[in-house]
Write an enzyme that holds these catalytic residues in place. Structure first.
Site, PDB file in Angstrom:
ATOM      1  CB  CYS A  36      32.336  45.206 -16.391  1.00 20.98           C
ATOM      2  SG  CYS A  36      32.756  46.939 -15.563  1.00 20.98           S
ATOM      3  CG  ASN A  79      37.341  49.966 -17.930  1.00 23.65           C
ATOM      4  OD1 ASN A  79      36.882  50.657 -18.281  1.00 23.65           O
ATOM      5  ND2 ASN A  79      38.025  50.137 -16.714  1.00 23.65           N
ATOM      6  NE  ARG A  98      28.414  47.224 -15.935  1.00 23.12           N
ATOM      7  CZ  ARG A  98      28.723  48.052 -16.956  1.00 23.12           C
ATOM      8  NH1 ARG A  98      28.043  49.048 -17.299  1.00 23.12           N
ATOM      9  NH2 ARG A  98      30.189  48.074 -17.480  1.00 23.12           N
TER      10      ARG A  98
HETATM   11  C1  LIG Z   1      34.898  52.146 -14.777  1.00 27.71           C
HETATM   12  C2  LIG Z   1      33.743  51.424 -15.794  1.00 27.71           C
HETATM   13  C3  LIG Z   1      34.203  50.377 -16.115  1.00 27.71           C
HETATM   14  C4  LIG Z   1      34.496  49.301 -15.141  1.00 27.71           C
HETATM   15  C5  LIG Z   1      35.289  48.217 -15.640  1.00 27.71           C
HETATM   16  O1  LIG Z   1      35.066  47.613 -16.721  1.00 27.71           O
HETATM   17  N1  LIG Z   1      36.102  47.617 -14.468  1.00 27.71           N
HETATM   18  C6  LIG Z   1      37.171  46.820 -15.013  1.00 27.71           C
HETATM   19  C7  LIG Z   1      38.510  47.273 -14.619  1.00 27.71           C
HETATM   20  S1  LIG Z   1      39.508  46.541 -15.623  1.00 27.71           S
HETATM   21  O2  LIG Z   1      40.288  47.613 -16.420  1.00 27.71           O
HETATM   22  O3  LIG Z   1      39.124  45.605 -16.435  1.00 27.71           O
HETATM   23  O4  LIG Z   1      40.591  45.944 -14.641  1.00 27.71           O
HETATM   24  C8  LIG Z   1      33.248  52.568 -16.828  1.00 27.71           C
HETATM   25  C9  LIG Z   1      32.035  51.777 -17.376  1.00 27.71           C
HETATM   26  C10 LIG Z   1      31.356  52.787 -18.036  1.00 27.71           C
HETATM   27  C11 LIG Z   1      31.991  53.913 -17.844  1.00 27.71           C
HETATM   28  C12 LIG Z   1      31.260  55.390 -17.962  1.00 27.71           C
HETATM   29  C13 LIG Z   1      30.530  55.498 -19.251  1.00 27.71           C
HETATM   30  C14 LIG Z   1      29.850  56.893 -19.260  1.00 27.71           C
HETATM   31  C15 LIG Z   1      31.096  58.023 -19.217  1.00 27.71           C
HETATM   32  C16 LIG Z   1      31.961  58.079 -20.623  1.00 27.71           C
HETATM   33  C17 LIG Z   1      32.976  59.323 -20.458  1.00 27.71           C
HETATM   34  O5  LIG Z   1      33.617  58.958 -21.345  1.00 27.71           O
HETATM   35  C18 LIG Z   1      33.716  58.943 -19.230  1.00 27.71           C
HETATM   36  C19 LIG Z   1      32.647  59.268 -18.085  1.00 27.71           C
HETATM   37  C20 LIG Z   1      31.735  57.991 -17.835  1.00 27.71           C
HETATM   38  C21 LIG Z   1      30.970  58.213 -16.910  1.00 27.71           C
HETATM   39  C22 LIG Z   1      32.401  56.450 -17.918  1.00 27.71           C
HETATM   40  C23 LIG Z   1      33.376  56.372 -16.794  1.00 27.71           C
HETATM   41  C24 LIG Z   1      33.742  54.779 -16.560  1.00 27.71           C
HETATM   42  O6  LIG Z   1      34.658  54.697 -17.563  1.00 27.71           O
HETATM   43  C25 LIG Z   1      32.691  53.866 -16.472  1.00 27.71           C
HETATM   44  C26 LIG Z   1      31.857  53.963 -15.337  1.00 27.71           C
END
Ligand SMILES: C[C@H](CCC(=O)NCCS(=O)(=O)O)[C@H]1CC[C@H]2[C@@H]3CC[C@@H]4C[C@H](O)CC[C@]4(C)[C@H]3C[C@H](O)[C@]12C
Length: 324
Positions: free
Chosen positions: A2, A79, A16
Site C-alpha cells: 500500500c 501493512n 492512499r
Molecule cells: C490488508 C490492508 C493492508 C494492505 C497492505 O498494506 N498490503 C500490503 C501487503 S504487504 O504485507 O506489504 O505485502 C489493511 C489496511 C487497513 C486494514 C483494516 C483496518 C481496519 C480493521 C482493523 C482490524 O484489526 C482488522 C480488520 C480491518 C478491517 C483491517 C483489515 C486489513 O488489515 C486492512 C484492510
C-alpha cells in the site's frame, strides 16, 4: 502493499492505494458527529468530529482503513507485518485498540498539533475487534496541511516520527525508509548530465530522461522512493480538477497491475482502490482496479449531526463515456 501520500495546493489532499489480493468488503463511509464511539479501554465519545473514509462495516461499527475528518486531518493504516507489535493494556496510559486508532484520533483532533498532544502516553493494545477478525498489523500516517507524522507500535514501544515527505509504504520501519532516500539524492527531474566520468562521452540519446535511476519495481522501499520523488516534484494548478488529477497521477506512479506481484500460487496483489480526499472540503474521491472513472462522496451532502454511519458501496464497474 500500500502507499499513502499527501498533496497541498489551495486545499489539502490525502489518500492512499490499497494493494491486496482480496477485499474485506469496504465501503465509503461517513460517520456523523453523534454516532457514539464506545472504546474498549478509554473514554467514550458520544459527540465528535464527523469522519469520511474507506471502512469495513462490521455491523454498525466502521472499521476505517483511511479517512479524513471535517477539520482536515487525515489518517491511514498500512501493512507493517513483522514489525508491528501491539501491547497489553497498561495502567496510566491511553490504551487504544489498534482497530480503534483511526476513529479515536480523527474524532477528537482538529489539527496535527492536537494529534501530537493526544498521542503522548498512547499504548496501542492488542485487543481484537472480534474473535474471528485477526488484527491488521499496521503502521499509520497522520497528516494535516501543516505536515505529517508516522506512528509505529513495535516490540520496543511506540515510535512517533516526523514525516517530512508526507508518504508512507510498508516495511522496513520508517526511519530506514527515510535513510534510504539518501541513496537517491542524485536524482533530478532535469535532463541528466554526464557526471559519470570526464573521460567518457556519455550522451542524452532521448528526450524525457528526467528521474533517470528512479527504482521502478513494486517493493515497498522502491515505492517509497518513487512516490516521494513524484510527490516532492509534482507541479499542478491549484484548481480542484487539476489537484485531484495530479494526486491520482502521484499515486499512479506506484499502481500495481495484476500479474506483476504474485503473493501465492495464482494470487496477485493489485491496487484494489486508490483514494484522494480533499481533506479541506470533506470529499472522498476514488478509483478502483476495474473502474478508472473517479467517483466521489461528499460528507457535507449528508446530515453530519446524525447518529448512524452512512455507507456507499465501491462502484467497481468500468464506466466508459462513448463519444459517438
Ligand atoms: C490488508 C490492508 C493492508 C494492505 C497492505 O498494506 N498490503 C500490503 C501487503 S504487504 O504485507 O506489504 O505485502 C489493511 C489496511 C487497513 C486494514 C483494516 C483496518 C481496519 C480493521 C482493523 C482490524 O484489526 C482488522 C480488520 C480491518 C478491517 C483491517 C483489515 C486489513 O488489515 C486492512 C484492510
Amino acid at each position: 502493499m500500500c502507499t499513502a501520500a499527501t498533496y497541498l495546493t489551495k486545499d489539502f489532499y490525502f489518500g492512499r492505494t490499497l494493494d491486496y489480493e482480496f477485499s474485506y468488503g469496504e465501503e465509503i463511509t461517513v460517520t456523523p458527529r453523534n454516532y457514539p464511539f464506545h472504546f474498549r479501554h478509554t473514554e467514550n465519545l458520544e459527540k465528535h468530529y464527523a469522519i469520511i473514509g474507506m471502512a469495513h462495516m462490521a455491523g454498525d461499527y466502521p472499521l476505517y482503513y483511511d479517512a479524513v475528518n471535517e477539520k482536515g486531518v487525515g489518517m491511514a493504516g498500512l501493512n507493517f507485518v513483522g514489525n508491528a507489535y501491539y501491547h497489553k493494556e497498561e495502567s496510566g496510559k491511553k490504551n487504544v485498540a489498534s482497530f480503534e486508532f483511526v476513529p479515536w484520533v480523527l474524532a477528537q483532533c482538529a489539527t496535527l498539533d492536537e494529534v501530537r498532544d493526544l498521542i503522548t502516553d498512547l499504548n496501542i493494545v492488542d485487543t481484537l475487534f472480534s474473535e474471528n477478525l485477526p488484527a491488521g498489523m499496521l503502521h499509520w500516517i497522520i497528516s494535516d496541511k501543516s505536515g505529517s507524522i508516522t506512528v509505529e507500535s513495535m516490540k520496543d514501544g511506540l515510535h512517533i516520527h516526523e514525516n517530512p515527505v508526507g508518504v508512507l509504504t510498508n516495511n522496513p520501519p520508517f526511519e530506514q525508509q527515510m535513510f534510504m532516500l539518501n541513496n537517491y539524492m542524485g536524482l533530478s527531474p532535469k535532463q541528466p548530465e554526464n557526471h559519470f566520468a570526464d573521460k567518457l562521452d556519455l550522451n542524452m540519446y532521448s528526450r524525457g530522461m528526467g528521474a533517470l535511476g528512479l527504482p521502478g519495481d513494486l517493493s515497498s522501499a522502491s515505492r517509497f522512493a518513487r512516490v516521494a520523488f513524484t510527490k516532492m516534484n509534482a507541479v499542478s494548478d491549484d484548481s480542484e480538477e487539476e489537484s485531484v488529477a495530479q494526486f491520482f497521477h502521484i499515486l499512479g506512479s506506484v499502481d500495481q497491475q495484476r500479474g506483476c506481484c504474485e503473493v501465492s500460487d495464482g494470487k496477485y496483489e493489485i491496487t484494489i482502490y486508490t483514494s484522494c480526499c480533499n481533506a479541506s472540503r470533506g470529499i472522498y474521491y476514488y478509483t478502483t482496479y476495474s473502474n478508472s472513472q473517479i467517483t466521489a462522496v461528499d460528507m457535507h451532502r449528508e446530515d453530519l449531526d446524525g447518529s448512524v454511519p452512512v455507507h456507499y458501496p465501491m462502484l467497481t464497474k468500468q464506466q466508459i463515456l462513448w463519444q459517438n
